[in-house]
Design an enzyme around this catalytic site. Structure first.
Site, PDB file in Angstrom:
ATOM      1  CE1 TYR A   1     -10.874   8.215  -7.113  1.00  0.00           C
ATOM      2  CE2 TYR A   1     -11.947  10.366  -6.946  1.00  0.00           C
ATOM      3  CZ  TYR A   1     -11.641   9.126  -6.353  1.00  0.00           C
ATOM      4  OH  TYR A   1     -11.882   8.824  -4.985  1.00  0.00           O
TER       5      TYR A   1
ATOM      6  CE  LYS B   1      -4.546  -6.482  -6.443  1.00  0.00           C
ATOM      7  NZ  LYS B   1      -4.401  -7.206  -5.258  1.00  0.00           N
TER       8      LYS B   1
ATOM      9  CG  ASP C   1      -3.373  -6.334  -1.633  1.00  0.00           C
ATOM     10  OD1 ASP C   1      -2.396  -5.801  -2.316  1.00  0.00           O
ATOM     11  OD2 ASP C   1      -3.718  -7.690  -2.010  1.00  0.00           O
TER      12      ASP C   1
ATOM     13  CG  ASP D   1     -11.030   8.331  -1.887  1.00  0.00           C
ATOM     14  OD1 ASP D   1     -11.014   9.383  -1.391  1.00  0.00           O
ATOM     15  OD2 ASP D   1     -11.799   7.583  -2.544  1.00  0.00           O
TER      16      ASP D   1
ATOM     17  CG  ASP E   1     -11.382   7.905   3.936  1.00  0.00           C
ATOM     18  OD1 ASP E   1     -10.932   9.096   3.542  1.00  0.00           O
ATOM     19  OD2 ASP E   1     -12.654   7.594   3.984  1.00  0.00           O
TER      20      ASP E   1
HETATM   21  C1  IPM Z   1     -11.699  12.863  -0.950  1.00  0.00           C
HETATM   22  C2  IPM Z   1     -13.170  12.514  -1.138  1.00  0.00           C
HETATM   23  C3  IPM Z   1     -13.571  12.764  -2.661  1.00  0.00           C
HETATM   24  C4  IPM Z   1     -12.449  11.889  -3.465  1.00  0.00           C
HETATM   25  C5  IPM Z   1     -14.870  12.849  -2.988  1.00  0.00           C
HETATM   26  C6  IPM Z   1     -15.765  13.593  -2.301  1.00  0.00           C
HETATM   27  C7  IPM Z   1     -15.244  13.057  -4.669  1.00  0.00           C
HETATM   28  O1  IPM Z   1     -13.447  11.541  -0.667  1.00  0.00           O
HETATM   29  O2  IPM Z   1     -11.352  14.086  -1.090  1.00  0.00           O
HETATM   30  O3  IPM Z   1     -11.118  11.952  -0.417  1.00  0.00           O
HETATM   31  O4  IPM Z   1     -12.947  11.067  -3.594  1.00  0.00           O
HETATM   32  O5  IPM Z   1     -11.481  12.298  -3.873  1.00  0.00           O
HETATM   33 MN    MN Z   2     -11.718  10.497   0.308  1.00  0.00          MN
END
Ligand code: IPM
Ligand code: MN
Length: 372
Positions: A135, A207, A240, A264, A268
């Site tokens: 990042y 990893k 993974d 990240d 999700d």
């Molecule tokens: C998150 C988002 C951000 C990230 C993006 C929008 C830069 O996906 O907060 O998880 O990748 O950190």
């Molecule tokens: Mn994200």
């Protein structure tokens, strides 16, 4: 009075922040504190009109606030990455918000896609490193030869890569990821401290079997840090494999500490097992500075202005904000009120309800005020 900056941002951002403010104000009334809000006009509209992302003056100004309450950014009219890097990551890096705290918790009454799992099974916290890894935003594309200098400036250190690259490939793209000993140590220490307050179990993600330099260092620092916390049970998992375990045995986890990019991705997945993106809050923390609280979802431009967005992730992020500033009772009351709205079925369409964004927010605010 707590001075808090609000950044609605793009898409559904302003609507959900509006509900979050409602609920935090209600918590203030109930628990005897006041919040002084200041709105910042940061986002795609202003960028498109003036070319401004975040100014130096705004950064200076924002640093005077106790916390930043952040909606979402992202807009289809702007090239992907411009707002993300120019606003969200700029704030995370400028304020050195090195902890990205993401609770993965299934609230009572919420449906999870994991068959047979209950709220008792899904209750852990991901501590995502938030300033390093891939990042840091240094990389490039070129053909044949490139001489360049790439810099990373942090409060903790600075790095300068002087590169002279030659290649006979048709075109090359590269991105440099970096982990530092001190960067890994501080976020892992935060995770160990958190583990001490919970079930004393910490899982580290990497990893290191393939990206052995960058994540080898991460692993080495973890092993060293663990020595200071003999009461915490630790383990390593590859990224993974952890995606598999999140789905198969979420009850295994208590605190998970991860480098930025894997964090990240796995959060999700975490959001989905806790019922969806509409229910996943996050905190960007610098334990000694201005911290920022936001839902982990994006700006969902197609739902902008329709009043259908689920405000729970943002309201829950508001609860994390209250916890951070020391209003623990109020923070807990906000989560209880969210749970009550779910129990009573006053929820938005994504959760099978018919409530609008503002009705759901108002209902939660009212429950906080009533204390039930
Ligand atoms: C998150 C988002 C951000 C990230 C993006 C929008 C830069 O996906 O907060 O998880 O990748 O950190
Ligand atoms: Mn994200």
């Amino acid at each position: 009075m707590y001075k808090i900056a609000a950044v609605g941002g793009d898409g559904i951002g302003p609507e959900i922040i509006c509900e979050g403010k409602k609920v935090l104000d209600a918590a203030g009334e109930k628990f005897g504190f006041e919040i002084g809000w200041t709105d910042f006009d940061i986002g795609a509209d202003r960028y498109l009109a003036t070319g401004t992302l975040v100014t130096e003056d705004e950064l200076k100004d924002l640093s005077k606030f106790r916390a930043i309450y952040f909606g979402a950014i992202g807009d289809e009219r702007v090239k992907p990455g411009v707002l993300e890097k120019g606003i969200l990551l700029a704030l995370r890096f400028h304020f050195d918000l090195y902890v990205n705290l993401r609770p993965i918790r299934l609230l009572a009454g919420v449906e999870t896609p994991l068959a047979g799992k209950t709220p008792a099974d899904i209750d852990f916290v991901v501590v995502r490193e938030n300033t390093e890894d891939f990042y840091v935003g240094i990389g490039s594309r070129f053909r044949k030869r490139q001489k360049t200098v790439l810099n990373v400036e942090r409060e903790l250190y600075s790095v300068k890569f002087g590169l002279d690259i030659e290649s006979d490939a048709e075109e090359i793209a590269y991105q440099i990821g970096l982990i530092t000993r001190e960067g890994a140590r501080r976020v892992q220490t935060y995770a160990f401290d958190l583990a001490m307050k919970r079930k004393k179990k910490l899982t580290s993600v990497d990893k290191a079997n393939v990206l052995s330099d960058i994540y080898g260092l991460w692993r080495e620092v973890f092993t060293e840090t663990a020595k200071k916390y003999p009461r915490v049970t630790t383990e390593f998992t590859f990224v993974d494999a952890i995606t598999m375990w999140f789905v198969k045995n979420p009850e295994w986890f208590d605190v998970v500490v991860t480098p930025n990019m894997f964090g990240d991705i796995i959060t999700d997945l975490g959001a989905m097992i806790q019922g969806g993106m509409g229910l996943a809050p996050g905190a960007n923390i610098n334990p000694k500075g201005t911290s920022m609280f936001e839902p982990i979802h994006g700006s969902a431009p197609k739902y902008k202005g329709l009043g259908v967005a689920n405000p729970i992730a943002t309201i829950w992020a508001g609860s994390l904000l209250l916890d951070h500033i020391g209003e623990h009772e109020a923070a807990a009351a906000v989560v209880s009120a969210i749970e009550k709205s779910i129990r009573d079925g006053v929820v938005t369409k994504d959760m099978g309800g018919t409530a609008s964004t503002s009705r759901a927010g108002t209902y939660i605010a009212k429950s906080v005020r009533k204390g039930k």
